[in-house]
Design a protein around this motif. Structure first.
Motif, PDB file in Angstrom:
ATOM      1  N   ARG A 194     -29.784 -18.020   9.598  1.00  0.00           N
ATOM      2  CA  ARG A 194     -31.195 -18.398   9.500  1.00  0.00           C
ATOM      3  C   ARG A 194     -31.793 -17.885   8.186  1.00  0.00           C
ATOM      4  O   ARG A 194     -32.506 -18.598   7.491  1.00  0.00           O
ATOM      5  CB  ARG A 194     -31.971 -17.857  10.699  1.00  0.00           C
ATOM      6  CG  ARG A 194     -31.617 -18.551  12.006  1.00  0.00           C
ATOM      7  CD  ARG A 194     -32.205 -17.821  13.208  1.00  0.00           C
ATOM      8  NE  ARG A 194     -31.769 -18.407  14.460  1.00  0.00           N
ATOM      9  CZ  ARG A 194     -32.386 -19.398  15.096  1.00  0.00           C
ATOM     10  NH1 ARG A 194     -33.495 -19.916  14.587  1.00  0.00           N
ATOM     11  NH2 ARG A 194     -31.925 -19.875  16.233  1.00  0.00           N
ATOM     12  N   PHE A 239     -28.636 -14.794  12.965  1.00  0.00           N
ATOM     13  CA  PHE A 239     -29.751 -14.253  12.183  1.00  0.00           C
ATOM     14  C   PHE A 239     -29.484 -14.431  10.692  1.00  0.00           C
ATOM     15  O   PHE A 239     -30.348 -14.897   9.944  1.00  0.00           O
ATOM     16  CB  PHE A 239     -29.953 -12.775  12.541  1.00  0.00           C
ATOM     17  CG  PHE A 239     -31.177 -12.141  11.941  1.00  0.00           C
ATOM     18  CD1 PHE A 239     -32.440 -12.447  12.406  1.00  0.00           C
ATOM     19  CD2 PHE A 239     -31.059 -11.221  10.914  1.00  0.00           C
ATOM     20  CE1 PHE A 239     -33.577 -11.846  11.868  1.00  0.00           C
ATOM     21  CE2 PHE A 239     -32.177 -10.611  10.360  1.00  0.00           C
ATOM     22  CZ  PHE A 239     -33.443 -10.926  10.838  1.00  0.00           C
ATOM     23  N   ALA A 247     -32.759 -15.488  17.499  1.00  0.00           N
ATOM     24  CA  ALA A 247     -31.365 -15.507  17.019  1.00  0.00           C
ATOM     25  C   ALA A 247     -30.426 -15.073  18.141  1.00  0.00           C
ATOM     26  O   ALA A 247     -30.712 -14.127  18.867  1.00  0.00           O
ATOM     27  CB  ALA A 247     -31.207 -14.595  15.805  1.00  0.00           C
ATOM     28  N   SER A 280     -26.125 -11.571  15.297  1.00  0.00           N
ATOM     29  CA  SER A 280     -26.374 -11.178  13.904  1.00  0.00           C
ATOM     30  C   SER A 280     -25.921 -12.270  12.935  1.00  0.00           C
ATOM     31  O   SER A 280     -26.546 -12.483  11.900  1.00  0.00           O
ATOM     32  CB  SER A 280     -25.687  -9.851  13.586  1.00  0.00           C
ATOM     33  OG  SER A 280     -26.274  -8.823  14.355  1.00  0.00           O
ATOM     34  N   SER A 321     -35.226 -11.735  15.304  1.00  0.00           N
ATOM     35  CA  SER A 321     -34.141 -10.817  15.649  1.00  0.00           C
ATOM     36  C   SER A 321     -34.022 -10.608  17.160  1.00  0.00           C
ATOM     37  O   SER A 321     -32.931 -10.668  17.710  1.00  0.00           O
ATOM     38  CB  SER A 321     -34.374  -9.465  14.955  1.00  0.00           C
ATOM     39  OG  SER A 321     -33.423  -8.503  15.348  1.00  0.00           O
ATOM     40  N   ASP A 375     -28.689  -6.989  12.649  1.00  0.00           N
ATOM     41  CA  ASP A 375     -29.602  -7.875  11.913  1.00  0.00           C
ATOM     42  C   ASP A 375     -30.120  -7.195  10.645  1.00  0.00           C
ATOM     43  O   ASP A 375     -30.351  -7.857   9.637  1.00  0.00           O
ATOM     44  CB  ASP A 375     -30.758  -8.323  12.802  1.00  0.00           C
ATOM     45  CG  ASP A 375     -30.302  -9.240  13.933  1.00  0.00           C
ATOM     46  OD1 ASP A 375     -29.136  -9.690  13.909  1.00  0.00           O
ATOM     47  OD2 ASP A 375     -31.110  -9.520  14.833  1.00  0.00           O
TER      48      ASP A 375
END
Length: 110
Positions: A53, A50, A44, A47, A40, A83
């Protein structure tokens, strides 16, 4: 503070951040105490990144992270706010909205 990563933790970390080449230590030379926080805060780009991922994880891997968080062995409270929302969205989609609610209640994010 945190824990020593298991092989499963390292596998998940590498899936979330393949660009680290398996390195689970911070720039200061300390092993990361959690899986999601460095993704986070340091890896990344946004967001959305993130969330993309997290979507690489299987529902079993994601549920493993939820279990760790429910045992206070994974920190989600200090993730970037967007996130946290992305994590809850992915948990709702891949596992269940009930599981996301359980985690929100546990973390005091409701």
């Amino acid at each position: 503070m945190g824990r020593k990563f298991t092989n499963k933790d390292i596998e998940i970390f590498n899936k979330l951040a393949p660009e680290t080449g398996g390195n689970t230590t911070s720039a200061m030379g300390h092993q990361y105490p959690y899986i999601l926080r460095p993704i986070s805060h340091r890896i990344a780009q946004s967001s959305d990144d993130f969330k993309n991922r997290l979507n690489k994880l299987s529902s079993e891997e994601l549920d493993y992270l939820v279990d760790l968080a429910l045992k206070d062995m994974e920190d989600i409270r200090s993730l970037d706010p967007g996130d946290i929302d992305a994590l809850m969205d992915v948990i709702s989609e891949k596992i269940s909205s009930e599981r996301a609610s359980e985690l929100k209640r546990h973390a005091g994010i409701i």
